[in-house]
Design an enzyme around this catalytic site. Structure first.
Site: not given
Ligand code: HEM
Ligand code: MTE
Length: 467
Positions: A40, A65, A139, A186, A322
Site C-alpha cells: 500500500h 483513492h 471528549r 485535553c 482539571y
Molecule cells: C495512497 C490504495 C486503504 C490512506 C494510496 C494509493 C493507492 C492506494 C493505489 C496511491 C494513489 C496514488 O498516489 O495515485 C489503497 C487500497 C486500499 C487502501 C487498495 C484498501 C484495500 C487505505 C486506507 C487509508 C489509506 C484505509 C487510511 C486510513 C492512504 C493515504 C495515501 C494512500 C494517506 C497517500 C499516501 C501518500 O501519497 O503519502 N492508497 N488504499 N488507504 N492511501 Fe490507500
Molecule cells: N463542553 C460541553 N458542553 N460538554 C463537554 O463534555 N468537554 C470539554 C470541552 N467542552 C465538554 C465541553 C473537554 S474536557 C474538552 S477536552 C473539549 O470540549 C473537547 O472538545 P472536542 O470533543 O471537540 O475535541
C-alpha cells in the site's frame, strides 16, 4: 460459470490479520487484500485501520483513492459480495440517553463509548496539519444534545445598565466573522503514560487527545460588548454553560477570566464553523467556545448561556477537576480549592511515527510527530534522540508560520535519519522548546498527579530494527 460468494458482515469483520486474511468492503463488494497490505503506497498501518470493514469512511478522508487506477487495483482482490439481507437496522433503545448520539468514524480509538471519548490513531493524527472533522478527538462528559438550529438561542446575560441578549444563529452570523486555526488539547492527553507510574483516575488517553481545526465564528468580546460588558478593575470571569446535562439537569460548565474574554488579541470565538462546515454534533453544534491557547475543558460545546460573574464557574469541571497537584497528594488529602483551575497549557510534543514496539527498516528511519504550547507561545524547536536522550538532532518543523504571541496551532515535525549501523533497537525520544524557552520534563514520575493531567514529559518510543 462460477457462482458469486456471499459473505455476511460478521464474516468480513473476522478477517483482520495475516493469519485469517485481511478483508475489506466497498459498496456491496468484498475484497481479500492480504497480499496488498505491504504494498500500500499509504503504508500498511493505514490500510489496516479499515481491516474487517468498509473502506468508504477512510477513502472519504483520503480522496487520492478516488481514481480509476485505484478501483482497478482493488478489483483484482475481489472475492465476493456482501449478503444483501445483512443490513441489520440498528435498534433504537429510547430509554438510553446515548441512543441519539451521532454515528462516529471507525478510525477513532474509543476510550469510552458512553459518554463518547475517542482519539484518532497516531498514524492519522499527523497525516494532515488540519485534522479532518470526522477524526478530530472527541471528549464528551454527557450525552450529545440534539439542538434544533432554527429554535436555538444563545443567552447572554447583560451587564448592569446593559441588555441581555437572546441570539439566534442568524443573529450570531451578523457579528463580524473571524477565522483562526487553533489546536485543542485535553488536559488528560497522554494520561496513559502517567498510569504506568502509578494509578490515576481518568480515561486512558494516549497521544491523540489533541487536534487542530480552522474555526469560524463571532468574537466573544464583540458579543459581550453588545450586552454592555467592559473590562473592569475587579476580577471577574465569563461563565459558559452547555446544553448537555446529566440526569439531575446539571449542565456542563466552565469559565475563563473576563480579561482574556474581552482582549481582542486573545481571539476567543463563539464558533459556528469547523473547517468550513457547520460544527459537527460531537464538537458542539451549533455553537461552541474556542479559547486559543487554553485547555480543551474551557472550550464549552453546545453553548447555551454566557454570563459574567465575580467568581469562577461553580461547575464541577471548573472547581473539582482539571487542576494539577503535587505527586504527594492523594484522594484522601486533596484539597481542590487549593489549586488554580488549568487555563493555559504547558509545552507538549509527541512522536506519532514510528509507534512503540514497531520494527523499522535498517538504513533510514523517518520520525514524525507534533509539538504545541499553550498561551500562544510558539514552538521554536523540537529535539529528537535515537539513543534515549544521550545525543540529539533537531527536527524539521512543518505547518503554518506562527504569529508572535498568537501561536494557537501546533507544528508538525519530522526527522529523516540514518539508523546507526549495527543497532538492533532504538530508544526514540522527542522534546519541544517554546518561545519562552520552556521545556518538557524528562520523566513522568515527578509530574505525576492523582487526576493524570498535564502529562508532558519527553515522549519515548522503543522500536526494533529489522535485521
Ligand atoms: C495512497 C490504495 C486503504 C490512506 C494510496 C494509493 C493507492 C492506494 C493505489 C496511491 C494513489 C496514488 O498516489 O495515485 C489503497 C487500497 C486500499 C487502501 C487498495 C484498501 C484495500 C487505505 C486506507 C487509508 C489509506 C484505509 C487510511 C486510513 C492512504 C493515504 C495515501 C494512500 C494517506 C497517500 C499516501 C501518500 O501519497 O503519502 N492508497 N488504499 N488507504 N492511501 Fe490507500
Ligand atoms: N463542553 C460541553 N458542553 N460538554 C463537554 O463534555 N468537554 C470539554 C470541552 N467542552 C465538554 C465541553 C473537554 S474536557 C474538552 S477536552 C473539549 O470540549 C473537547 O472538545 P472536542 O470533543 O471537540 O475535541
Amino acid at each position: 460459470q462460477e457462482s458469486t460468494h456471499i459473505y455476511t458482515k460478521e464474516e468480513v469483520s473476522s478477517h483482520t490479520s495475516p493469519e485469517t486474511g485481511i478483508w475489506v468492503t466497498l459498496g456491496s463488494e468484498v475484497f481479500d487484500v492480504t497480499e496488498f497490505v505491504d504494498l500500500h503506497p499509504g503504508g500498511p498501518s493505514k490500510l489496516m485501520l479499515a481491516a474487517g470493514g468498509p473502506l468508504e469512511p477512510f477513502w472519504a478522508l483520503y480522496a487520492v483513492h478516488n481514481q480509476s487506477h485505484v478501483r482497478e487495483l482493488l478489483a483484482q482482490y475481489k472475492i465476493g459480495e456482501l449478503n444483501p439481507e445483512d443490513k441489520v437496522a440498528p435498534t433504537v433503545e429510547t430509554s438510553d440517553p446515548y441512543a441519539d448520539d451521532p454515528v462516529r468514524h471507525p478510525a477513532l480509538k474509543v476510550n469510552s463509548q458512553c459518554p463518547f471519548n475517542a482519539e484518532p490513531p497516531p498514524e492519522l493524527l499527523t497525516e494532515n496539519y488540519i485534522t479532518p472533522n470526522p477524526i478530530f478527538f472527541t471528549r464528551n462528559h454527557l450525552p450529545v444534545p440534539n439542538v434544533d438550529p432554527d429554535t436555538y438561542r444563545l443567552h447572554v446575560v447583560g451587564a448592569p445598565g446593559g441588555q441581555s441578549l437572546s441570539l439566534s444563529l442568524d443573529d450570531l452570523h451578523k457579528f463580524p466573522k473571524y477565522e483562526i486555526t487553533v489546536t485543542l488539547q485535553c488536559a488528560g492527553n497522554r494520561r496513559s503514560e502517567m498510569t504506568q507510574v502509578k494509578e490515576v483516575k481518568g480515561l486512558e488517553w494516549r497521544t491523540g487527545a489533541i487536534s487542530t481545526a480552522r474555526w469560524g465564528g463571532a468574537r466573544l468580546c464583540d458579543v459581550l460588548a453588545q450586552a454592555g460588558h467592559q473590562l473592569c478593575e475587579t476580577e471577574a470571569h465569563v461563565c459558559f454553560e452547555g446544553l448537555d446535562s446529566d440526569p439531575t439537569g446539571t449542565a456542563y460548565g466552565a469559565s475563563i477570566p473576563l480579561a482574556r474574554a474581552m482582549d481582542p488579541e486573545a481571539e476567543v470565538l463563539l464558533a459556528y464553523e469547523m473547517n468550513g462546515q457547520p460544527l459537527p454534533r460531537d464538537h458542539g453544534f451549533p455553537v461552541r467556545v474556542v479559547v486559543p491557547g487554553v485547555v480543551g475543558a474551557r472550550h464549552v460545546k453546545w453553548l447555551g448561556r454566557v454570563s459574567v460573574q465575580p467568581e469562577e464557574s461553580y461547575s464541577h469541571w471548573q472547581r473539582r477537576d482539571y487542576k494539577g497537584f503535587s505527586p504527594s497528594v492523594d484522594w484522601d488529602t486533596v484539597n481542590f480549592d487549593s489549586a488554580p483551575s488549568i487555563q493555559e497549557l504547558p509545552v507538549q510534543s509527541a512522536i506519532t511515527e514510528p509507534q512503540d514496539g514497531e520494527t523499522v527498516e535498517s538504513g533510514e528511519v523517518t520520525i514524525k510527530g507534533y509539538a504545541w504550547s499553550g498561551g500562544g507561545r510558539a514552538v521554536i524547536r523540537v529535539d529528537v534522540s535515537l539513543d534515549g536522550g544521550l545525543t540529539w538532532q533537531v527536527a524539521e518543523l512543518d505547518g503554518e508560520e506562527q504569529r508572535p504571541r498568537k501561536a494557537w496551532a501546533w507544528r508538525l515535525w519530522q526527522l529523516q535519519v540514518p539508523v546507526p549501523a549495527g543497532q538492533k533497537e532504538l530508544n526514540i525520544v522527542c522534546k519541544a522548546v517554546d518561545d519562552g524557552y520552556n521545556v518538557q520534563p524528562d520523566t513522568v514520575a515527578p509530574i505525576w498527579n492523582l487526576r493524570g493531567v498535564l502529562s508532558n514529559a519527553w515522549h519515548r518510543v522503543h522500536v526494533h530494527v529489522a535485521p
